[in-house]
Motif scaffolding. Structure first.
Motif, short mmCIF file in Angstrom:
data_model
loop_
_atom_site.label_atom_id
_atom_site.label_comp_id
_atom_site.label_asym_id
_atom_site.label_seq_id
_atom_site.Cartn_x
_atom_site.Cartn_y
_atom_site.Cartn_z
N GLY A 252 0.40 -1.29 -0.23
CA GLY A 252 -0.01 0.26 -0.11
C GLY A 252 0.91 1.38 -0.38
N ASN A 253 2.25 1.38 0.11
CA ASN A 253 3.09 2.32 0.46
C ASN A 253 3.64 2.36 -1.18
N ASP A 254 4.55 1.70 -1.77
CA ASP A 254 5.92 1.81 -2.06
C ASP A 254 5.33 2.08 -3.36
N THR A 255 4.13 1.31 -4.45
CA THR A 255 3.78 1.68 -5.98
C THR A 255 3.62 3.38 -5.60
N THR A 256 2.13 3.18 -5.33
CA THR A 256 1.81 4.60 -5.50
C THR A 256 3.28 5.34 -4.67
N ARG A 257 3.37 5.76 -3.81
CA ARG A 257 4.70 6.97 -3.34
C ARG A 257 5.10 6.85 -4.46
N ASN A 258 5.12 6.39 -4.54
CA ASN A 258 7.28 6.70 -5.57
C ASN A 258 6.52 6.54 -6.92
N SER A 259 5.40 6.34 -7.75
CA SER A 259 4.97 6.45 -8.65
C SER A 259 4.58 7.34 -8.93
N ILE A 260 3.68 8.57 -7.79
CA ILE A 260 4.00 10.16 -7.51
C ILE A 260 5.08 10.92 -7.80
N SER A 261 5.95 10.38 -6.37
CA SER A 261 7.14 11.02 -6.94
C SER A 261 7.66 11.22 -8.70
N GLY A 262 7.95 9.90 -9.31
CA GLY A 262 8.55 9.62 -10.48
C GLY A 262 7.34 10.01 -11.46
N GLY A 263 5.94 9.99 -11.34
CA GLY A 263 5.38 10.56 -12.35
C GLY A 263 5.77 12.56 -12.19
N LEU A 264 5.96 13.61 -11.31
CA LEU A 264 6.60 14.84 -11.36
C LEU A 264 7.94 14.64 -11.60
N LEU A 265 8.85 13.00 -12.08
CA LEU A 265 9.88 13.92 -12.03
C LEU A 265 10.16 13.58 -13.81
N ALA A 266 9.09 12.63 -13.93
CA ALA A 266 8.69 12.45 -15.70
C ALA A 266 8.48 13.79 -15.97
N LEU A 267 7.72 14.19 -16.06
CA LEU A 267 6.87 15.74 -16.59
C LEU A 267 7.78 15.83 -16.46
N SER A 268 8.81 16.62 -15.81
CA SER A 268 9.73 17.34 -15.63
C SER A 268 11.13 17.13 -16.38
N GLN A 269 11.31 16.02 -17.19
CA GLN A 269 12.40 16.14 -17.00
C GLN A 269 11.42 16.25 -19.20
N ASN A 270 10.55 15.64 -19.29
CA ASN A 270 9.63 15.72 -20.88
C ASN A 270 8.95 17.01 -21.18
N PRO A 271 9.00 18.14 -21.04
CA PRO A 271 8.11 19.55 -20.77
C PRO A 271 7.13 19.19 -22.00
#
Length: 414
Positions: A252-271
């Motif tokens: 319940g913790n890791d999949t969602t938590r790291n996807s929330i973070s990874g989503g912002l990082l991916a979008l910032s790297q792909n403007p």
């Protein structure tokens, strides 16, 4: 990992390649190692590693075969469980992900109602309200750690609800989850002692909740009550109960938590993709599984061969440790077009391995997707015209199991 200790994988003899080193993941240097294995040795034997000898399965189709063949490749904790590391007190307890049928099936069935469509519909308004409060409380025009303020806070609130855990103590859940999967805890005697103490604290809390809820006249709808009153689980051993609690906690913790973070990082790297999303917020639905593929919050799952078998032209022996590298399968060019690109409009975005496949497919996959969808719907509502900016390098987790982000400095400008 610096260049001295992380050479170009094409300069290393093939049989010396070891993708289990957690430092490869903390330094984000594992991609070229996996690319070489997929092209040259997709079912690869590593004879010497810190975790003992193991087979690496790196292609999408081979991972799917292992996932589908639970009669040949076992998850059972009696044979070593589901992670490369053995002897992990938190993950070597009996739990339904580390069981084979039929026991796996009946225990999973007990807790699955918590993520049934009817319950998810009830949870959606709660998650949306909480996400809104979190975003409205964020600072403006000054950097903050997105992981702590958004990713951890939202998922910890969800965990507290699913476990019916004391609200003011909810950050304990995150701390315990991190300790269950920690690799850094094995780097020193002091760290191991701290980890043991924290897991003991978690066990005491979960046993207290069992004792409280097993005696309740009216069982609640939380995960602990379901386990305490379920016909297939109410007589389980203490070890099985704690194992399932730790499993549900980490899941319940890791999949969602790291996807929330990874989503912002991916979008910032792909403007360009972030702009597409802001121009067309309806793309959120399609983008969510693409985030989960691109981030791949769990790098691997492990199985143990129950008999001699062949995989990818290699002879696997009974008792061999077989590791499915989801992080590699999700970048397999033979299965996914342009796999190294983050594409918010990707066709068939759910064609990924991040949730596993078959009987062990992640039980909470729809809940994870719903939380991510709500996060991005609420972000776009508040900031439709400008991106949330990442303003520094992410600090990645030291782990070959959890592919996570510890710190992600971000700023919201007025």
């Amino acid at each position: 990992m610096n260049d001295r200790v992380a050479p170009d994988p094409y300069t290393i003899p093939l049989d010396r390649i070891d993708v289990s080193d957690p430092e490869l993941y903390r330094s984000n240097r594992m991609w070229s190692y996996f690319a070489r294995l997929r092209h040259e040795d997709p079912v690869h034997y590593c004879a010497n590693s810190a975790y003992g000898p193991f087979w690496s399965v790196t292609r999408y189709k081979d991972i799917m075969h292992v996932e589908s063949s639970h009669d040949v490749f076992s998850s059972d904790v009696a044979y070593g469980g589901v992670t490369l590391r053995e002897g992990n007190a938190g993950l070597m307890l009996p739990m339904f992900i580390a069981m084979d049928p039929p026991k796996h099936d009946v225990q999973r069935k007990v807790v699955s109602p918590v993520v049934a469509p009817s319950n998810l519909a009830k949870l959606e308004a709660t998650i949306r309200e909480r996400a809104g409060k979190i975003f409205d409380s964020l600072p403006r025009n000054e950097p903050f750690n997105w992981v702590d303020r958004v990713s951890i806070e939202l998922t910890t609130q969800m965990l507290a609800t699913l476990f019916d855990f004391p609200w003011e103590e909810r950050r304990n859940l995150t701390r315990w989850s991190d300790m269950v999967t920690s690799e850094e805890a094995y780097l020193s005697k002091e760290a191991e002692e701290e980890r043991t103490a924290q897991l003991g604290e978690a066990a005491a809390a979960f046993l207290g909740m069992w004792n409280e809820r097993v005696n309740a006249s009216e069982p609640g709808g939380d995960l602990i009550s379901m386990l305490a009153h379920g016909e297939a689980t109410r007589n389980m051993s203490q070890e099985e109960y704690l194992g399932n609690c730790f499993l549900l906690l980490v899941g319940g913790n890791d999949t969602t938590r790291n996807s929330i973070s990874g989503g912002l990082l991916a979008l910032s790297q792909n403007p360009d993709q972030y702009k597409k999303l802001r121009d067309n917020p309806a793309l959120v639905e399609n983008m969510v599984p693409e985030i989960i593929r691109y981030q791949t919050p769990l790098s691997h799952m492990r199985r143990t061969a129950l008999c001699d078998t062949e995989l990818g032209g290699k002879q696997i022996r009974k008792g061999d440790k077989v590791v499915m590298w989801y992080v590699s399968g999700n970048r397999d060019e033979d299965a996914i077009e342009n796999p190294n690109s983050f594409i918010v409009e990707r066709p068939r975005p759910r064609q990924h391995l991040s949730f596993g496949f078959g009987i062990h497919r992640c039980m909470g996959n729809r809940l994870a997707e719903m939380q991510l969808r709500i996060v991005w719907e609420e972000i776009l509502k508040r900031w439709p015209d400008k991106p949330i900016e990442v303003v520094g390098e992410p600090k990645l987790v030291f782990s070959n199991f959890i592919k996570g982000i510890e710190e992600l400095p971000a700023i919201i400008r007025d």
